[in-house]
Scaffold this motif. Structure first.
Motif, PDB file in Angstrom:
ATOM      1  N   HIS A 316      36.424 -71.354  44.248  1.00 18.27           N
ATOM      2  CA  HIS A 316      36.087 -72.749  44.461  1.00 18.27           C
ATOM      3  C   HIS A 316      35.977 -73.504  43.140  1.00 18.27           C
ATOM      4  CE1 HIS A 316      35.331 -71.686  48.572  1.00 18.27           C
ATOM      5  NE2 HIS A 316      34.373 -70.859  48.233  1.00 18.27           N
ATOM      6  N   ASN A 317      35.417 -72.878  42.138  1.00 20.87           N
ATOM      7  CA  ASN A 317      35.069 -73.601  40.913  1.00 20.87           C
ATOM      8  C   ASN A 317      35.534 -72.810  39.701  1.00 20.87           C
ATOM      9  OD1 ASN A 317      33.980 -75.044  38.861  1.00 20.87           O
ATOM     10  ND2 ASN A 317      31.864 -74.847  39.499  1.00 20.87           N
ATOM     11  N   VAL A 318      36.534 -73.333  38.997  1.00 15.83           N
ATOM     12  CA  VAL A 318      37.019 -72.649  37.801  1.00 15.83           C
ATOM     13  C   VAL A 318      36.426 -73.277  36.546  1.00 15.83           C
ATOM     14  CG1 VAL A 318      39.170 -71.946  38.879  1.00 15.83           C
ATOM     15  CG2 VAL A 318      39.085 -74.098  37.614  1.00 15.83           C
ATOM     16  N   LEU A 319      35.426 -74.135  36.710  1.00 19.29           N
ATOM     17  CA  LEU A 319      34.854 -74.825  35.563  1.00 19.29           C
ATOM     18  C   LEU A 319      33.569 -74.184  35.075  1.00 19.29           C
ATOM     19  CD1 LEU A 319      35.473 -78.528  36.638  1.00 19.29           C
ATOM     20  CD2 LEU A 319      36.960 -76.978  35.369  1.00 19.29           C
ATOM     21  N   VAL A 320      33.158 -73.055  35.672  1.00 21.60           N
ATOM     22  CA  VAL A 320      31.998 -72.336  35.152  1.00 21.60           C
ATOM     23  C   VAL A 320      32.430 -71.561  33.911  1.00 21.60           C
ATOM     24  CG1 VAL A 320      30.883 -72.137  37.394  1.00 21.60           C
ATOM     25  CG2 VAL A 320      32.446 -70.343  36.654  1.00 21.60           C
ATOM     26  N   PRO A 321      31.519 -71.242  33.001  1.00 25.15           N
ATOM     27  CA  PRO A 321      31.917 -70.512  31.797  1.00 25.15           C
ATOM     28  C   PRO A 321      32.381 -69.093  32.127  1.00 25.15           C
ATOM     29  CG  PRO A 321      29.516 -70.688  31.941  1.00 25.15           C
ATOM     30  CD  PRO A 321      30.081 -71.570  33.008  1.00 25.15           C
ATOM     31  N   ILE A 322      33.324 -68.600  31.343  1.00 20.67           N
ATOM     32  CA  ILE A 322      33.775 -67.222  31.480  1.00 20.67           C
ATOM     33  C   ILE A 322      32.775 -66.337  30.739  1.00 20.67           C
ATOM     34  CG2 ILE A 322      35.611 -65.573  30.955  1.00 20.67           C
ATOM     35  CD1 ILE A 322      37.565 -67.930  30.954  1.00 20.67           C
ATOM     36  N   PRO A 323      32.113 -65.408  31.421  1.00 20.40           N
ATOM     37  CA  PRO A 323      31.150 -64.542  30.722  1.00 20.40           C
ATOM     38  C   PRO A 323      31.770 -63.895  29.494  1.00 20.40           C
ATOM     39  CG  PRO A 323      30.975 -64.225  33.073  1.00 20.40           C
ATOM     40  CD  PRO A 323      32.171 -65.119  32.860  1.00 20.40           C
ATOM     41  N   GLY A 324      31.086 -64.020  28.383  1.00 19.63           N
ATOM     42  CA  GLY A 324      31.558 -63.460  27.132  1.00 19.63           C
ATOM     43  C   GLY A 324      32.422 -64.407  26.321  1.00 19.63           C
ATOM     44  N   LEU A 325      32.950 -65.444  26.972  1.00 24.57           N
ATOM     45  CA  LEU A 325      33.808 -66.387  26.265  1.00 24.57           C
ATOM     46  C   LEU A 325      33.222 -67.787  26.242  1.00 24.57           C
ATOM     47  CD1 LEU A 325      37.407 -65.472  27.520  1.00 24.57           C
ATOM     48  CD2 LEU A 325      36.216 -64.647  25.491  1.00 24.57           C
ATOM     49  N   GLY A 326      32.392 -68.109  27.203  1.00 24.87           N
ATOM     50  CA  GLY A 326      31.878 -69.466  27.306  1.00 24.87           C
ATOM     51  C   GLY A 326      32.904 -70.376  27.946  1.00 24.87           C
ATOM     52  N   TYR A 327      32.913 -71.638  27.540  1.00 20.83           N
ATOM     53  CA  TYR A 327      33.852 -72.602  28.102  1.00 20.83           C
ATOM     54  C   TYR A 327      35.164 -72.511  27.335  1.00 20.83           C
ATOM     55  CZ  TYR A 327      30.114 -74.577  30.898  1.00 20.83           C
ATOM     56  OH  TYR A 327      29.113 -74.750  31.812  1.00 20.83           O
ATOM     57  N   TYR A 328      35.947 -71.489  27.659  1.00 20.00           N
ATOM     58  CA  TYR A 328      37.241 -71.311  27.007  1.00 20.00           C
ATOM     59  C   TYR A 328      38.230 -72.314  27.595  1.00 20.00           C
ATOM     60  CZ  TYR A 328      41.489 -69.248  25.200  1.00 20.00           C
ATOM     61  OH  TYR A 328      42.673 -69.065  24.550  1.00 20.00           O
ATOM     62  N   SER A 329      39.040 -72.922  26.744  1.00 19.26           N
ATOM     63  CA  SER A 329      39.983 -73.935  27.192  1.00 19.26           C
ATOM     64  C   SER A 329      41.420 -73.496  26.971  1.00 19.26           C
ATOM     65  CB  SER A 329      39.737 -75.252  26.433  1.00 19.26           C
ATOM     66  OG  SER A 329      40.716 -76.209  26.778  1.00 19.26           O
ATOM     67  N   ALA A 330      42.279 -73.837  27.941  1.00 17.74           N
ATOM     68  CA  ALA A 330      43.707 -73.550  27.792  1.00 17.74           C
ATOM     69  C   ALA A 330      44.300 -74.268  26.594  1.00 17.74           C
ATOM     70  CB  ALA A 330      44.449 -73.956  29.062  1.00 17.74           C
ATOM     71  N   SER A 331      43.662 -75.336  26.148  1.00 15.71           N
ATOM     72  CA  SER A 331      44.174 -76.089  24.997  1.00 15.71           C
ATOM     73  C   SER A 331      43.782 -75.455  23.673  1.00 15.71           C
ATOM     74  CB  SER A 331      43.662 -77.529  25.047  1.00 15.71           C
ATOM     75  OG  SER A 331      42.247 -77.572  24.983  1.00 15.71           O
ATOM     76  N   ASP A 332      43.066 -74.332  23.708  1.00 14.63           N
ATOM     77  CA  ASP A 332      42.645 -73.668  22.476  1.00 14.63           C
ATOM     78  C   ASP A 332      43.746 -72.813  21.848  1.00 14.63           C
ATOM     79  OD1 ASP A 332      40.169 -74.790  22.568  1.00 14.63           O
ATOM     80  OD2 ASP A 332      39.112 -73.000  23.252  1.00 14.63           O
ATOM     81  N   SER A 333      44.892 -72.692  22.505  1.00 18.96           N
ATOM     82  CA  SER A 333      45.968 -71.867  21.966  1.00 18.96           C
ATOM     83  C   SER A 333      47.236 -72.697  21.831  1.00 18.96           C
ATOM     84  CB  SER A 333      46.242 -70.666  22.883  1.00 18.96           C
ATOM     85  OG  SER A 333      46.760 -71.116  24.134  1.00 18.96           O
TER      86      SER A 333
END
Length: 425
Positions: A316-333
């Motif tokens: 339902h919600n892909v905007l929660v932080p990824i455990p161990g990574l936090g708020y990782y963004s697709a724009s970071d690469s």
């Protein structure tokens, strides 16, 4: 002063000298009906960005947009609230190969690791969205095999478990629609199961929501507590000490879960609301702030405990932080940036990868579509009643995501596997 912090200080000074010309008109203080106070705050994750210095409070009050631009020019990740005066700062995450070998790392985090290593050459080699296995790096192949084993696509030796299939990695973009409702004072953000691209800006008479999508999807953005203003002198604070300052001016107790209590943050704040500062702390650290059930007085805990429970809502919600990574963004690469920039639709602002409106502001066609998809996406197994879409308290958000698919495919394109969404936050 280190060379990198000196460069940022010079950039801040130059940005302030440039004045309001750094951002388009209206970008510095873009208010909405739910925008919070006109206080200002900066929260910097010093573990990820140890050489970054806090701006002067005078500069922050005078032109927060210039401060934001200076941070961005220094290569930092900057997230802002709806008034653009509450600023969370960290550095894009670089995952080492050893990070991807952590035993309990979630598949979505592994998929983010594949995306981070994706090159322009690999994207150019895709056929129907899939990168040939031989084009993947050794680390990418190892991660794909790891996910494949978890899903039963390959055995321990890396052989396909179904005859005639082979492991493939698909990488492409798509818009993901989310609906935000309010229940018991908390915002609930759910991803619709099926969706279409967002309307173009000219098709909606109201202006799009401002700031970060992470504000509008945040659980506590509409909470009744946290209206009190708080000021924090410029300095570096342990998370535990910083939360104690929030507790001192609020009717809610804020606590840090161990071992997060010693995390260090550089903070400066002037008359910003408690709610806004807590949001910036969560975004800067990637540590979710969760309400402790049945606690009296109310307790908000910041830390890693219970993050696993959040994963059941990922459909339902892909905007929660990824455990161990936090708020990782697709724009970071670089690969993610290339995909996102080439994928059309949505906002006209360059580099903005989300857009949203209040439900009542959408054209009738879109309101009807959202209502239909909302009802189709509801699962009684959640154990909760389906929320009604109240026009003025419901928001519809579209977020660009990079989808990483790990699948066992046959020659005719049939097969099975897993899809992992990495949103551009």
């Amino acid at each position: 002063m280190t060379p990198s912090s000196k460069r940022l200080f010079i950039a801040l000074a130059a940005a302030m000298a440039a004045g309001s010309g750094l951002l388009p008109a209206g970008e510095h203080v873009c208010l909405s009906a739910s925008a919070d106070s006109q206080g200002v705050a900066v929260v910097i994750n010093t573990e990820r960005a140890p050489d970054v210095e806090l701006p002067r409070i005078e500069d922050l009050r005078a032109d927060p947009g210039a401060v934001v631009q200076a941070f961005k020019d220094a290569g930092l990740r900057v997230t802002v609230g709806p008034t653009r005066r509450c600023i969370a700062v960290t550095r894009p995450l670089l995952m080492a190969d050893d990070d991807l070998r952590i035993a309990d790392l979630l598949p979505v985090a592994l998929a983010a690791g594949i995306l981070q290593r994706t090159t322009s050459e690999q994207l150019a080699s895709r056929f129907q969205g899939y990168v040939p296995v031989e084009k993947l790096s050794e680390a990418q192949q190892a991660v794909a095999q790891r996910i494949g084993r978890r899903r039963g696509l390959v055995d321990e030796e890396g052989r396909a478990t179904e005859e005639g299939t082979h492991l493939c990695v698909g990488i492409w973009c798509r818009w993901e629609p989310h609906v935000v409702t309010v229940r018991n004072g908390d915002r609930i953000c759910r991803k619709l199961r099926f969706g279409i691209r967002p309307p173009t800006e000219p098709a909606v008479t109201a202006s799009p929501l401002s700031g970060s999508v992470l504000w509008w999807a945040w659980s506590h953005a509409a909470a009744s507590w946290g209206n009190q203003p708080v000021s924090v002198e410029a300095g570096t604070y342990a998370l535990d000490d910083l939360l104690a300052r929030l507790s001192a001016v609020s009717e809610v107790d804020f606590v840090a879960r161990s071992p997060a209590s010693d995390r260090k943050l550089a903070v400066v704040a002037s008359q910003v609301r408690v709610r806004e500062l807590l949001w910036a702390i969560e975004i800067a650290t990637g540590l979710p702030a969760r309400t402790v059930p049945n606690a009296q007085p109310p307790i908000i805990a910041v830390g890693s405990r219970g993050e696993r429970a959040e994963t059941r809502y990922r459909q339902h919600n892909v905007l929660v932080p990824i455990p161990g990574l936090g708020y990782y963004s697709a724009s970071d690469s670089p690969g993610g940036q290339k995909l996102l920039s080439a994928y059309g639709g949505g906002p006209t602002a360059e580099g903005q990868h989300w857009i949203g409106w209040r439900f009542s502001d959408l054209p009738l066609l879109y309101r009807n579509w959202v209502q239909e998809e909302w009802e189709r996406s509801y699962e009684p197994s959640d154990g909760e009643p389906m929320d009604q879409l109240k026009p003025d308290k419901t928001y519809v958000l579209w977020v660009k995501c990079v989808l990483v698919s790990i699948s066992g495919l046959a020659k005719d394109g049939s097969g099975r596997g897993g899809e992992y969404l990495v949103p551009a936050l």
